[in-house]
Design an enzyme around this catalytic site. Structure first.
Site, short mmCIF file in Angstrom:
data_model
loop_
_atom_site.label_atom_id
_atom_site.label_comp_id
_atom_site.label_asym_id
_atom_site.label_seq_id
_atom_site.Cartn_x
_atom_site.Cartn_y
_atom_site.Cartn_z
N ASN A 191 0.86 -1.03 -0.11
CA ASN A 191 0.05 0.08 0.02
C ASN A 191 1.13 1.37 -0.06
O ASN A 191 1.99 1.31 -0.67
CB ASN A 191 -0.80 -0.04 1.17
CG ASN A 191 -2.22 0.84 1.01
OD1 ASN A 191 -2.81 0.73 -0.16
ND2 ASN A 191 -2.89 1.44 1.94
N ASN A 220 -1.36 3.00 6.14
CA ASN A 220 -1.39 3.99 5.38
C ASN A 220 -0.46 5.25 5.78
O ASN A 220 0.10 5.06 6.70
CB ASN A 220 -2.89 4.44 5.20
CG ASN A 220 -3.51 4.11 4.08
OD1 ASN A 220 -2.97 3.99 2.89
ND2 ASN A 220 -4.92 3.35 4.36
N ASP A 243 -6.22 8.21 5.92
CA ASP A 243 -5.53 7.53 4.89
C ASP A 243 -4.16 8.26 4.26
O ASP A 243 -3.31 8.42 5.53
CB ASP A 243 -6.52 7.64 3.71
CG ASP A 243 -6.29 6.77 2.54
OD1 ASP A 243 -4.95 6.13 2.53
OD2 ASP A 243 -7.10 6.21 1.81
#
Length: 295
Positions: free
Chosen positions: A107, A153, A203
């Site tokens: 990610n 994140n 995020d």
């Protein structure tokens, strides 16, 4: 302070299924971002309006990109982190600290002020705390930064490089770590800011030149600016719920760029998946370039 949502501009007519990892290149003066499910890398020159898109053939997803000093990109794909040559389209495996663990995806990633690469992983079903946060200088010496996350994140770094901020998305919080600039070792995690359920999930993060932290809130339809102590300074709504990533770029690094996602049950005319921009008062910081340490 709450700023009006009407001041946003849409940068490009295109829509991503899940826009992410927006970064301003410090020497090219161009904007890069990805469509996670494209999987696609975008580059846009705001001065000319010219845009180029690269579809990463043979892959299911792209989690993030960062810039390398040699002109290539590092892209986090489902099977590892790869160098990507924009001129040839060639991929070259850089490393896979996940070592092929099933149902784990790469990610968000960033380069710290000292040139280290940091990348996190997530549980593909977003249920179990199987995500790990790694760093490296060479692609061979992967170091575990922290572990036990459902979705990793962020991250971003203080202007001096002695603090790392990380979004524990499913935990609803931003963590802060003391970071030793010389060794890259992290101290114990401290909770920097905890969000209410109605805020959405933290995020992507970026820091400005005064050490304030901008946070994109997925499902919350907004970005927040927090001071170095974690206190809310500013909240800016967007006209879409799924806000994913942010950076400061443009002339003087005073343009806030924000990526978003498109919800599948929304009509094609919905603004989800658009890339948004607006001017802010405090400048950002030049994005560091990754230069592998010689082994």
């Amino acid at each position: 302070m709450t700023a009006p949502a009407s001041d946003w501009q849409i940068v490009t007519p295109g829509r991503d299924k899940l826009g992410e990892s927006v970064l301003w290149h410090p020497t090219e003066r161009a904007l890069y971002w990805i469509d996670f499910y494209g999987p696609t890398v975008h580059r846009r020159d705001p001065a000319t309006g010219q845009q180029r898109d690269w579809i990463i053939a043979g892959h299911d997803s792209i989690g993030s990109l960062v810039f390398c000093a040699d002109g290539r990109l590092l892209v986090a794909l489902e099977d590892g982190v790869h160098h990507f040559d924009r001129n040839t389209g060639e991929l070259q495996l850089f490393g896979d600290p996940n070592q092929g663990r099933a149902a784990i995806a790469y990610n968000d990633a960033k380069v710290d002020r000292q040139g280290r690469y940091w990348v996190g992983t997530l549980d593909a079903k977003e249920k179990l705390p199987r995500g790990i946060f790694y760093s490296t200088r060479s692609g061979q010496d992967w170091r575990l930064g922290d572990s036990g996350f459902v979705v990793s994140n962020g991250p971003t770094f203080s202007p001096s490089g002695d603090r790392l901020y990380f979004s524990d998305s499913m935990g609803g919080r931003i963590l802060a770590y003391a970071l030793d600039p010389a060794t890259g070792r992290l101290g114990e995690a401290a909770e920097f800011h905890r969000f209410a359920p109605e805020d959405g999930f933290p995020d992507g993060l970026t820091a400005d030149s005064e050490g304030n932290i901008w946070c994109a809130l997925y499902g919350g339809g907004k970005v927040l600016r927090l001071d170095p102590g974690g206190t809310r300074l500013e909240e800016i709504a967007l006209p879409v719920p799924d806000v994913t990533s942010c950076c400061l770029g443009g002339p003087g690094l005073k343009t806030l760029y924000v990526t978003t996602g498109h919800t599948s049950d929304k009509p094609p005319t919905d603004l989800g998946g658009a890339l948004f921009a607006r001017e802010v008062a405090i400048a950002g910081l030049p994005e560091p370039l990754f230069k592998p340490e010689e082994r």
